[in-house]
Design a protein around this motif. Structure first.
Motif, PDB file in Angstrom:
ATOM      1  N   UNK A 179      -0.906  -8.256 -17.564  1.00  0.00           N
ATOM      2  CA  UNK A 179      -0.238  -8.497 -16.285  1.00  0.00           C
ATOM      3  C   UNK A 179      -0.678  -7.453 -15.259  1.00  0.00           C
ATOM      4  N   UNK A 180      -0.868  -7.870 -14.026  1.00  0.00           N
ATOM      5  CA  UNK A 180      -1.252  -6.952 -12.951  1.00  0.00           C
ATOM      6  C   UNK A 180      -0.212  -6.996 -11.842  1.00  0.00           C
ATOM      7  N   UNK A 181       0.197  -5.815 -11.367  1.00  0.00           N
ATOM      8  CA  UNK A 181       1.128  -5.699 -10.243  1.00  0.00           C
ATOM      9  C   UNK A 181       0.548  -4.771  -9.190  1.00  0.00           C
ATOM     10  N   UNK A 182       0.909  -5.029  -7.950  1.00  0.00           N
ATOM     11  CA  UNK A 182       0.506  -4.183  -6.829  1.00  0.00           C
ATOM     12  C   UNK A 182       1.660  -3.244  -6.512  1.00  0.00           C
ATOM     13  N   UNK A 183       1.405  -1.946  -6.554  1.00  0.00           N
ATOM     14  CA  UNK A 183       2.446  -0.951  -6.272  1.00  0.00           C
ATOM     15  C   UNK A 183       2.539  -0.694  -4.774  1.00  0.00           C
ATOM     16  N   UNK A 184       3.765  -0.696  -4.290  1.00  0.00           N
ATOM     17  CA  UNK A 184       4.020  -0.509  -2.861  1.00  0.00           C
ATOM     18  C   UNK A 184       5.063   0.592  -2.697  1.00  0.00           C
ATOM     19  N   UNK A 185       4.803   1.539  -1.808  1.00  0.00           N
ATOM     20  CA  UNK A 185       5.796   2.561  -1.466  1.00  0.00           C
ATOM     21  C   UNK A 185       6.645   2.051  -0.318  1.00  0.00           C
ATOM     22  N   UNK A 186       7.954   2.050  -0.502  1.00  0.00           N
ATOM     23  CA  UNK A 186       8.845   1.586   0.546  1.00  0.00           C
ATOM     24  C   UNK A 186      10.192   2.285   0.413  1.00  0.00           C
ATOM     25  N   UNK A 187      10.714   2.753   1.525  1.00  0.00           N
ATOM     26  CA  UNK A 187      12.021   3.413   1.556  1.00  0.00           C
ATOM     27  C   UNK A 187      12.136   4.548   0.557  1.00  0.00           C
ATOM     28  N   UNK A 188      11.027   5.247   0.328  1.00  0.00           N
ATOM     29  CA  UNK A 188      11.061   6.394  -0.559  1.00  0.00           C
ATOM     30  C   UNK A 188      11.027   6.061  -2.029  1.00  0.00           C
ATOM     31  N   UNK A 189      10.732   4.821  -2.385  1.00  0.00           N
ATOM     32  CA  UNK A 189      10.639   4.448  -3.794  1.00  0.00           C
ATOM     33  C   UNK A 189       9.385   3.626  -4.012  1.00  0.00           C
ATOM     34  N   UNK A 190       9.150   3.187  -5.248  1.00  0.00           N
ATOM     35  CA  UNK A 190       7.965   2.430  -5.607  1.00  0.00           C
ATOM     36  C   UNK A 190       8.374   1.061  -6.127  1.00  0.00           C
ATOM     37  N   UNK A 191       7.709   0.038  -5.617  1.00  0.00           N
ATOM     38  CA  UNK A 191       7.992  -1.324  -6.044  1.00  0.00           C
ATOM     39  C   UNK A 191       6.698  -1.979  -6.509  1.00  0.00           C
ATOM     40  N   UNK A 192       6.794  -2.768  -7.574  1.00  0.00           N
ATOM     41  CA  UNK A 192       5.634  -3.466  -8.117  1.00  0.00           C
ATOM     42  C   UNK A 192       5.781  -4.956  -7.864  1.00  0.00           C
ATOM     43  N   UNK A 193       4.817  -5.522  -7.132  1.00  0.00           N
ATOM     44  CA  UNK A 193       4.826  -6.945  -6.803  1.00  0.00           C
ATOM     45  C   UNK A 193       3.739  -7.656  -7.601  1.00  0.00           C
ATOM     46  N   UNK A 194       4.074  -8.805  -8.182  1.00  0.00           N
ATOM     47  CA  UNK A 194       3.092  -9.557  -8.953  1.00  0.00           C
ATOM     48  C   UNK A 194       1.856  -9.838  -8.107  1.00  0.00           C
ATOM     49  N   UNK A 195       0.697  -9.614  -8.707  1.00  0.00           N
ATOM     50  CA  UNK A 195      -0.552  -9.777  -7.956  1.00  0.00           C
ATOM     51  C   UNK A 195      -0.950 -11.236  -7.798  1.00  0.00           C
ATOM     52  N   UNK A 196      -0.432 -12.108  -8.656  1.00  0.00           N
ATOM     53  CA  UNK A 196      -0.836 -13.509  -8.634  1.00  0.00           C
ATOM     54  C   UNK A 196       0.392 -14.416  -8.631  1.00  0.00           C
TER      55      UNK A 196
END
Length: 850
Positions: A342-359
């Motif tokens: 599985x691949x996720x895109x890590x995003x920094x937002x509001x001082x935390x880290x979120x992983x969004x599905x790449x596909x």
């Protein structure tokens, strides 16, 4: 390997689960009827490596190559490249030889070194570095050798004569999992042993599923305490954030370095560790998946395919310029039960880290081959993504193997063959994975240049080698890179390399505080703490205070954490000002409150005298409530009285409500004792504001004083006898040495690790129950003071009767606890009565004990 549904913290031994060996894990009234029609189940023949490549469905623009397969590699579960481009592989050959695990206690595991001798990009030479290992789990090349984890030991192993075969072994730890015991196999659950030692940006080596960290200094191994992380696999991003998971929870991370959040005993449950980064837990396999442990449950499958993670492991944060830029910093997670990556895109937002599905409803890599079992990742000098394939039909351990899955294995011939294994390499189409490393043949001055490499393997390997080598001639070059290097990542690595060499000076640190990149500034802020204990503190603090107007989230968060280490009036006030900044930063209040232990009342008094706090944002409101909560949790009557006075004097009903909510949130089972009724409480009870009056009524239940109407009389507590006092004193020493790591010296426990002992009904209740817990351990879930804990406690039966009685006497009388002492004769009798007991106790069982 398939990992258990939930991983729980352990200190010394794994929780006994003999009631779940093999088919005993079946639950009564839980029919295990297959729901996938037989005609829809494709065959699962053994594929050659070439055939396996054709079974892959890979993301557009990518290709998969096989770089090693059996017999060159067998039963691989972990792999890491060393500084010279050799691949070290852990082979767990004794895992589940058959569905009953016969032969699992035989020492057939190995660590091997693979080489590519002809430069064709594939491994062709195998050398057995270490053999005769029981359930080996971990390897990390370090200091010219390797750390090898094979329960119960973590060894530092070296080859001293150049033949790539271990001839020197030093024990680093003896609690790195539990050794296999044929008589009690449930204790040595291979799904729960420590693993994945990782050299972090901060120069400490952390492991998954383990609470000790290590540091290699001048040829010696130093130890430190850390939190329990995940189940199998550990990784880090460019900022040193640690990532981990459990089998049905694909991605967790530490947004805040863990050592900060345990600073304030009054602020329990500080957030910022074990943060759920995953957007969701859904997966999209390429084949139907009947061969999973709970495959008979309709909610587990979607269109007969695995619906969500059930065996997630080995999260890996990938940095390489070989891949397109959109892959840089992505997270990859293995799901062997679903035969996918599985691949996720890590995003920094509001001082935390979120992983969004790449596909969208697809995976980075998925196979129609049921025997494809990805269990580990790494990258190396070439920048490719390497996937370790355990490659077998069954990966479920017998401890949790259901009769449904056993039948699947038998009916479809999945038990054999074993001792296979593949290592695949994923590269972009049109590109060739090339490049090797020879750190051992280069001067350390050349390693400094590697700190700025776009491939993270080069950067972290260079930092490790420089710190290990301790060649101080590179210090000037490191300082120059730290202050004027072209890339921010190189500047960050040079700062931490200087820290690892104990060569980071004040001038370089102050210069880095002014760096144009916020990430560099944040790291410099953290590193400035090394000067707080010396004469340079007076030079550092003013520079840090100037950064309170820096709105970068990374700077705000680290500044809050670091100022809390200074423990000065001006830095405490600066912490409060950070709370008033309007930039969203979800963990900022936790960072602030964690650093104000014992000074919360003074901060509330400062707020009360500052008109700028009359109308503040969400973060500041959270800090106000948190400060009041800390005061109440401390149970210091004088400080609680002061806060009540502040509430009564405040003219803002909104502020009064915040403070009252905070006090109520800090309420404990045992009331705070005043010498006389607080006058402010009586005044607040007369309020005409119904919301205030409602809160005061609730708060009143947590307060008491002599003569309070309806208050229960003070219990009469018998004084300890001389013998009991002696045991109390011994118990304190034993507790500090064996229990405090989890339950903490203050007895309030640690969120995610251990429940509180203060006012615990289990500590103060039946001595029969608490003694059983100590003798045999406890498996969650467990309710303590109305809160549920999904944590396990190991057995402490290794202590003798006198020692256990001493520990129990101590915890039942310390921290204002009023429990009766426990006698050694009581422990002796309970030990005899439960001598045949092997498994840990559950809450339901203990509640049947008088």
């Amino acid at each position: 390997m398939k990992l258990a549904l939930k991983l729980f913290p352990l200190l010394l031994v794994a929780v006994t689960l003999s009631a779940q060996i093999g088919d005993k894990s079946d639950k009564a009234g839980d029919p295990q009827k297959p729901i996938v029609p037989r005609e829809l189940i494709p065959p699962s023949p053994l594929l050659t490596p070439e055939e396996a490549l054709k079974a892959f469905k890979v993301a557009p623009g990518m290709k998969v190559e096989c770089v090693a397969s059996e017999p060159l590699v067998e039963d691989p579960v972990s792999a890491r490249f060393d500084q010279d481009g050799r691949l070290w592989v852990v082979e767990m050959c004794n895992y589940m030889p058959d569905s009953d695990g016969k032969g699992e206690d035989e020492a057939t595991g190995r660590v091997v070194i693979l080489r590519d001798t002809d430069g064709d990009g594939k491994f062709d030479k195998r050398t057995v570095f270490a053999e005769k290992l029981l359930m080996p789990r971990a390897v990390m090349p370090v200091a010219g050798g390797a750390l090898i984890g094979a329960p119960p030991n973590l060894w530092f192993c070296r080859d001293t004569n150049g033949d790539d075969v271990m001839d020197e072994k030093v024990v680093v730890a003896t609690d790195y999992g539990v050794a296999v015991d044929p008589k009690r196999p449930e204790l040595a659950n291979p799904e729960r042993a420590p693993n994945a030692p990782t050299w972090n940006l901060d120069n400490w080596i952390y492991s998954a599923s383990y609470m000790t960290k290590f540091r290699y200094v001048n040829g010696e191994w130093k130890k430190g305490l850390t939190i329990f992380r995940g189940q199998y696999g550990l990784s880090q991003d460019d900022d040193g954030h640690l990532f981990y998971n459990s089998n049905s929870d694909q991605l967790r991370c530490d947004v805040i370095p863990s050592h900060y959040l345990g600073r304030n005993a009054n602020y329990q449950g500080a957030a910022g560790n074990n943060v759920n980064a995953a957007e969701n837990q859904l997966v999209w396999p390429a084949r139907v998946n009947p061969g999973i442990n709970r495959g008979y449950k309709p909610e587990i499958l979607r269109d007969y395919k695995l619906k969500a993670f059930t065996a997630a492991n080995s999260p890996f944060i990938f940095y390489s310029d070989l891949f397109p830029k959109e892959f840089y910093g992505n997270a990859f997670v293995a799901e062997p039960a679903g035969n996918l990556v599985h691949r996720s895109i890590l995003i920094e937002t509001n001082g935390t880290l979120l992983a969004k599905n790449a596909y969208d409803q697809a995976e980075f890599l998925a196979s129609t081959d049921e025997r494809f079992r990805p269990v580990n990742f790494c990258t190396g000098p070439d920048g490719a993504l390497y996937v370790v394939d355990f490659h077998r039909g069954n990966i479920e351990h017998r401890i949790s193997l259901t009769s449904y899955l056993r039948k699947q294995i038998d009916d479809r011939g999945l038990e054999k063959p074993i001792h296979l294994g593949r290592i695949f390499r994923v590269v972009p189409e049109g590109k060739t994975a090339s490049g090797t490393a020879q750190f051992s043949k280069e001067p350390p001055s050349q390693w400094v240049n590697r700190l700025s490499h776009p491939n993270s393997w080069w950067r972290f390997t260079a930092q490790r080698c420089l710190v290990e080598k301790r060649d101080m001639s590179v210090v000037p070059a490191l300082k120059n890179l730290a202050l004027s290097g072209a890339g921010a990542q190189g500047r960050i690595h040079s700062l931490w390399t200087l820290e690892g060499l104990a060569a980071l000076d004040l001038s370089t640190t102050l210069g880095a505080l002014k760096d144009k990149d916020a990430r560099v500034r944040a790291n410099a802020i953290r590193l400035s703490e090394r000067f707080f204990d010396g004469e340079d503190k007076g030079d550092v603090i003013p520079k840090l205070l100037k950064l309170t107007d820096d709105f970068a989230p990374q700077v705000q968060l680290q500044l809050a954490l670091t100022l809390g280490e200074a423990r000065e009036r001006n830095t405490d006030l600066a912490l409060l000002n950070l709370a008033k900044l309007s930039v969203p930063n979800i963990f900022l209040p936790d960072a602030i409150l964690s650093g104000l232990n014992g000074r919360e009342t003074a901060m509330l008094e400062a707020i009360a005298g500052d008109k700028t706090w009359s109308d503040v944002g969400t973060n500041a409101q959270r800090v106000i409530r948190g400060l009041a909560r800390c005061v109440m949790t401390s149970r210091n009557a004088d400080n609680v009285r002061k806060v009540l006075d502040l509430i009564a004097a405040d003219k803002s009903s909104a502020q009064q409500i915040r403070l009252l909510d905070g006090l109520i949130a800090g309420g404990v089972k045992k009331p705070v004792k005043f010498k006389t009724e607080p006058s402010a409480l009586a005044a607040l009870e007369k309020s005409t504001n119904t919301e205030i009056k409602k809160r005061v009524t609730k708060l009143n239940t947590f307060l008491t004083w002599p003569g309070k109407p309806g208050a229960a009389p003070e219990p009469v507590i018998a004084a300890l006898t001389t013998a009991q006092q002696t045991r109390f004193d011994m118990g304190k020493r034993l507790f500090e040495g064996s229990c405090a790591a989890c339950h903490q010296l203050h007895g309030l426990g640690m969120d995610g690790l251990a429940p509180p002992l203060v006012d615990s009904e289990w500590v103060l209740g039946s001595e029969q129950r608490i003694t059983r817990i100590v003798l045999h351990g406890l498996t969650g879930p467990l309710k303590v003071n109305g809160r549920s804990y999904h944590l396990d406690m190991p057995s402490m039966g290794i202590f003798d009767d006198e020692q256990i009685a001493s520990i129990l006497t101590y915890v039942r009388r310390e921290w204002e606890n009023t429990g009766a002492p426990v006698e050694p004769t009581t422990v002796k009798q309970i030990r005899a009565d439960t001598a045949k007991r092997q498994e840990a106790w559950s809450q339901a069982e203990l509640l049947n004990v008088p």
